[in-house]
Design an enzyme around this catalytic site. Structure first.
Site, PDB file in Angstrom:
ATOM      1  CG  LEU C 137      -2.887  -3.632  13.883  1.00  0.00           C
ATOM      2  CD1 LEU C 137      -3.627  -2.198  14.006  1.00  0.00           C
ATOM      3  CD2 LEU C 137      -2.877  -4.211  15.052  1.00  0.00           C
ATOM      4  CB  ILE C 169      -2.083  -9.664   5.825  1.00  0.00           C
ATOM      5  CG1 ILE C 169      -1.572  -8.053   6.003  1.00  0.00           C
ATOM      6  CG2 ILE C 169      -3.597  -9.891   6.439  1.00  0.00           C
ATOM      7  CD1 ILE C 169      -1.839  -7.602   7.419  1.00  0.00           C
ATOM      8  CB  THR C 170      -1.911 -14.773   8.787  1.00  0.00           C
ATOM      9  OG1 THR C 170      -0.671 -14.462   9.297  1.00  0.00           O
ATOM     10  CG2 THR C 170      -2.146 -16.415   8.760  1.00  0.00           C
ATOM     11  CG  LEU C 250      -3.219  -7.333  18.203  1.00  0.00           C
ATOM     12  CD1 LEU C 250      -1.950  -6.460  18.173  1.00  0.00           C
ATOM     13  CD2 LEU C 250      -2.876  -8.630  17.267  1.00  0.00           C
ATOM     14  CD  GLU C 374      -1.233 -12.226  16.812  1.00  0.00           C
ATOM     15  OE1 GLU C 374      -1.707 -11.499  17.688  1.00  0.00           O
ATOM     16  OE2 GLU C 374      -1.749 -12.595  15.953  1.00  0.00           O
TER      17      GLU C 374
END
Lengths: 258, 326, 395
Positions: C137, C169-170, C250, C374
């Site tokens: 995202l 991006i995890t 989220l 987040e």
């Protein structure tokens, strides 16, 4: 293969032991109760044996208070098929009394194997398994650290001082399990949810009345529960290898152990 | 107590040293009634047993060797039957075992056959008001239970290394009786000996244990060298962390889910002293700790501590011990 | 299997949990004790995610644990799910992040916005850990303001073609599949944002490890580049519609973070208490000094409050009553609380507090990321501000 596993609800090994107001019991306030760690190995062994046989039943049996249902459900979550709680508010201090209650439940069960942990980490009684075997007239091997079963006989290894005994026995048999026989599984989350739906029989029992055997009957009775004697404060002899001669001197002259 | 039966142990026809402790404990019970009691020591074997002649010195009135062809190795069912029969026919007031691997296996079988209660792994015993009072550590030594045993006979097993043998000379008359029992269904096929001379941590008078501070499994050779310097009197133990990591066998583990040990000298090397480890060794007579962290909890229970690099301290200690024994 | 970690429970919050919830918590707690605690310090210093832990997490059923059993998930309630996040983050925020992304940011949107075929194809494989997912995202220039995203999806005869870049991006480099959010309409139309399931081996898709992190070092953080990435029509998540779709994801993840932060705080508090009791200074344990007692009292108070906050939020969520704003409050409070607890523990530990051998500084560094991702702490402040006043202070 039909297997019974006798399990016990015990205070967690990490618990700080506080003695009850009566000076005999454990103060249970704030104490967490768990499935006796040695019994986990027994439950795991039962599950593996059953899985290997491809058929059968693993039944867990506990003698304990109503809360021991939760302990039974831990074993059910691991994969045992059903549970039996022999419910009593007072678990006897006397191993033989416990053994008699368990033996009565196990007698007509038609089990190929009856498994126990080698001991419970609360009372360290180290006796109920072989006593049950005697009462049922079954062969018994204690502190099993390695196990092979072929047909209706088995070979077990048990550790003795400075060696290992290799023991043969016929089935049905009673075995008490040592740590290291297997690696107990964690109950998977699905198993925890499924455990709620598995059968759990609650049967009230009244152990006690003493052992009634021998020439004088008698029993084990708890007179007192006391904390262990405190060790007196020790001391740091020094730092590094330079402190070794002083340590040797103290061990010889003060402690007199060399 | 008018009559006490002490159950001895032998291996390969040689009396095990722990038997001296059993006779000592039995003698204490017999003496509790004013010295009038007798101690009969019984050993089960396939033939004559070496070492039984010393038992009179520790207080045995009689040393009975029960022989049977099946008793060359431990025969659980045959031994239990023979001892229970002896206990009954001899009308003993107490039967005393050692809480060794064999003793802990045998005592419950005998107690169940006799229909009496059992206290295993006790660390003290006395007679008070006609009843036997024993001390039984529970929760890995975090509490002690005082138990009153009122059966006849009373059956107990004694924790090894706790009942220090004392000289109480009695006659020690030898008697050999061939017994006829079936060996039973459970048969010892083989005894795999550990490495020559290796002592069990549960019985060794000196235990040297290693923990994570050893850094890797191969480094335990440092502790083995120290153990060797004590000339066969020391065993190498381990903390749960290193046993769980697979560095050492479970048989070497000292602590709550391992062995509870009471050696004369316990040396903890590179062990921080988790509560569950302390539980297994706190009854040692003298505790020495070697650790790089001076705040490690092990120093709280240690009689003597050295702070520093174990890889410098232990070799130096080995050298000094060798000199002493040289 | 009983856990070694004894937890922190000053108000007997355990009594408010069901037997199953406690059993789930204890299982994960024991698993973390046995499998995470012994290796995490080293993995953190080395700077890699301990991938060897993934099969064990899958076997326990930790991924998407609050999704239904028909898709291979555990079907737990939201409190049990939260307790899992708490215990994972007690080990390390990186581990919890992995599970959050897999469950709340990839499995959840597939479950919520996906077709039945997509659910059947992906969810069981993701629950069993065979397929790892990531969530695309955030972009290099659009973090707190995702509506400005530049990634575009254009319809072709055979499906869609995607172009753009995603940042922070995890699991980006580990993942087999990415949920990529892109605008299907005009560049200034956030209502045209839709989700796509993009296998990471698709031509034109690349992921690059983000180097030099001083936080979340035991976690894979990557940059994604999509250059003319062609995907079939079935890659579209059919029910996704507008910016509110990723925001819904989220909210799921933030819910887990609110619980996870409590776990990190409990780990630090536990370490602080044990250190305070054992460390001697001026001849007595440092726990005997008022300044350290004040630290510990503050920590315990804040942890206890945060525990009750999560629990009630979870109960509301199970009743379908939890609002995104309530989730914001919990994420904002608990992460900030945990960061403070970690910092105070670090300080209480003195010089030892900077070592990887202890947990506090690792948690502290991690929580600085958790504070920011987040929805940053500040953004949640604005969400609450808007909720209270009815006036938006964004932008």
């Amino acid at each position: 293969m039909k297997i019974a596993v006798c399990i016990k609800r015990v205070a967690d090994s990490e618990t700080r032991v506080k003695i009850g107001a009566d000076g005999k019991s454990l103060d249970e306030a704030g104490v967490k109760f768990i499935l006796n760690p040695y019994d986990e190995f027994a439950v795991e062994e039962a599950l593996q044996r059953k899985e290997k046989a491809g058929a059968g039943e693993a039944v867990v049996i506990a003698l304990g208070p109503p809360q021991a249902q939760e302990t039974i459900r831990t074993a059910l979550a691991m994969g045992a098929d059903r549970g039996v709680l022999l419910q009593t508010d007072e678990v006897p201090a006397d191993g033989l009394e416990t053994a008699k209650v368990l033996a009565a439940e196990l007698k007509d069960g038609g089990y190929d194997l009856i498994l126990f942990g080698k001991m419970a980490i609360d009372d360290y009684n180290h006796q109920v398994g072989p006593m049950v075997a005697e009462l049922l007239g079954l062969p018994c091997v204690t502190t099993v650290a390695h196990l092979e079963i072929a047909g209706d006989s088995g070979t077990a290894e048990r550790e003795i001082e400075g060696g290992v005994e290799v023991v043969e026995f016929p089935l049905p048999a009673v075995l008490t399990i040592e740590k290291g026989l297997n690696e107990p599984r964690y109950p998977a989350l699905k198993g925890i949810m499924a455990a709620k739906k598995k059968p759990l029989d609650v049967k009230p029992v009244t152990p006690g009345g003493g052992c009634g055997g021998g020439r004088g009957g008698g029993r084990v009775e708890v007179v007192a529960r006391v904390p262990p004697p405190e060790r007196k404060e020790g001391r740091i002899v020094g730092e590094g290898a330079a402190a070794v001669p002083e340590l040797i001197r103290l061990l010889r002259e003060e402690a007199k152990v060399l | 107590m008018s009559g006490v039966l002490a159950v001895l142990e032998q291996r390969d026809g040689v009396l095990r040293k722990v038997s001296h402790e059993v006779v000592t404990g039995a003698r204490r019970l017999a003496d509790a009634s004013g010295g009038a009691g007798t101690v009969d020591a019984v050993v089960l074997a396939a033939g004559p047993v070496r070492g039984t002649d010393a038992l009179g010195g520790f207080g045995a009135d009689k040393v009975i060797t029960l022989t049977n062809g099946a008793f060359g190795t431990y025969a659980p069912e045959g031994c239990a039957t023979a001892i229970a029969a002896r206990a009954t026919s001899g009308r003993y007031d107490a039967v005393v075992f050692t809480a060794s691997a064999t003793g802990k296996d045998l005592a419950p079988r005998v107690a169940a056959k006799l229909g009496v209660a059992l206290a295993q792994d006790i660390t003290d015993l006395a007679v008070e008001g006609g009843a036997v009072i024993v001390v039984h550590p529970v929760y890995a030594g975090k509490a002690l239970l005082k138990l009153k045993l009122t059966g006849t006979p009373v059956v107990v097993s004694l924790r090894p290394n706790v009942f220090t043998p004392v000289q109480r000379p009695r006659a020690g008359a030898a008697e050999t009786v061939a017994v006829e029992v079936s060996a039973g269904r459970v048969r010892v096929k083989q005894v795999k000996a550990a490495e020559a001379g290796a002592l069990d941590v549960g019985e060794a008078p000196i235990v040297i244990s290693g923990g994570r501070g050893l850094k890797e499994p191969a480094n335990f050779k440092v502790l083995e060298a120290l153990a060797a310097s004590f000339g066969g009197r020391a065993a190498v133990g381990a903390s749960r962390a290193v046993v769980d990591a697979g560095w050492r066998p479970h048989s070497a583990q000292v602590g709550q889910t391992g062995k509870t040990v009471s050696p004369t000298l316990y040396i903890a090397v590179g062990i921080s002293g988790a509560i569950q480890h302390l539980a297994g060794m706190r009854t040692s007579k003298v505790i020495v700790a070697i650790n790089k962290d001076k705040d490690a909890p092990i120093f709280k229970v240690a009689d003597y501590g050295i702070v520093g690099d174990l890889f410098e301290i232990v070799p130096r200690l080995t050298e000094e011990i060798r000199k002493l024994h040289g | 299997m009983a856990p070694k970690f004894q937890g922190v429970d000053f108000y007997d919050v355990d009594a408010l949990l069901s037997e199953e919830e406690r059993a789930v918590r204890d299982t994960v707690r024991a698993w973390v004790d046995d499998n995470v605690i012994p290796v995490i310090g080293e993995a953190y210093v080395a700077g890699h995610f301990p991938t060897q832990l993934v099969p064990g997490m899958a076997e326990l059923g930790l991924f998407g644990a609050n999704l239904p059993e028909e898709y291979g998930c555990a079907g737990l309630d939201n409190v049990a799910y939260g307790l899992i996040m708490q215990e994972l983050e007690r080990g390390d925020s990186g581990l919890r992040s992995f599970a959050s992304v897999q469950g709340a940011l990839v499995m959840y949107p597939i479950y919520t916005f996906g077709s039945e075929e997509q659910k059947k194809q992906w969810l069981p494989q993701m629950a069993s850990g065979k397929v790892i997912g990531c969530f695309g995202l955030t972009e290099p220039d659009f973090g707190s303001n995702p509506s400005g995203m530049l990634t575009l999806a254009r319809e072709t005869k055979a499906g869609w073609v995607l172009n753009g870049a995603k940042m922070w991006i995890t699991n980006g480099s580990t993942a087999h599949v990415a949920v990529v959010w892109a605008k299907t309409g005009a560049i200034d139309d956030p209502e045209s944002i839709r989700g796509f399931l993009v296998p990471t081996n698709t031509k034109g898709f690349s992921a690059k490890d983000q180097k030099g992190k001083l936080s979340l070092r035991a976690s894979d953080t990557s940059e994604l580049v999509l250059q003319d990435v062609h995907v079939p029509t079935e890659a579209l998540l059919p029910q996704s519609a507008g910016l509110k779709s990723p925001l819904l994801c989220l909210t799921q993840a933030r819910y887990g973070i609110a619980w996870g932060a409590v776990g990190a705080a409990m780990a630090c508090y536990d370490e602080a208490v044990s250190y305070a009791k054992n460390r001697l200074m001026f001849g007595k344990p440092i726990g005997g000094f008022q300044l350290q007692q004040a630290r510990l009292a503050e920590m315990l108070t804040e942890i206890t409050k945060a525990q009750l906050l999560c629990l009630q939020l979870g109960r509301l969520k199970d009743q379908g009553k939890a609002t995104p704003q309530q989730v914001s409050l919990a994420k904002r409070n608990n992460v900030n609380m945990a960061t403070e607890v970690a910092r105070e523990t670090r300080r209480l530990l003195g010089a030892n507090g900077i070592l990887a051998e202890y947990q506090a500084m690792r948690h502290l560094a991690n929580l600085e990321s958790v504070y920011t991702y987040e929805g940053t702490h500040d953004i949640h402040t604005l969400i609450l501000g808007q909720e209270i006043t009815g006036i938006s202070a964004f932008g």
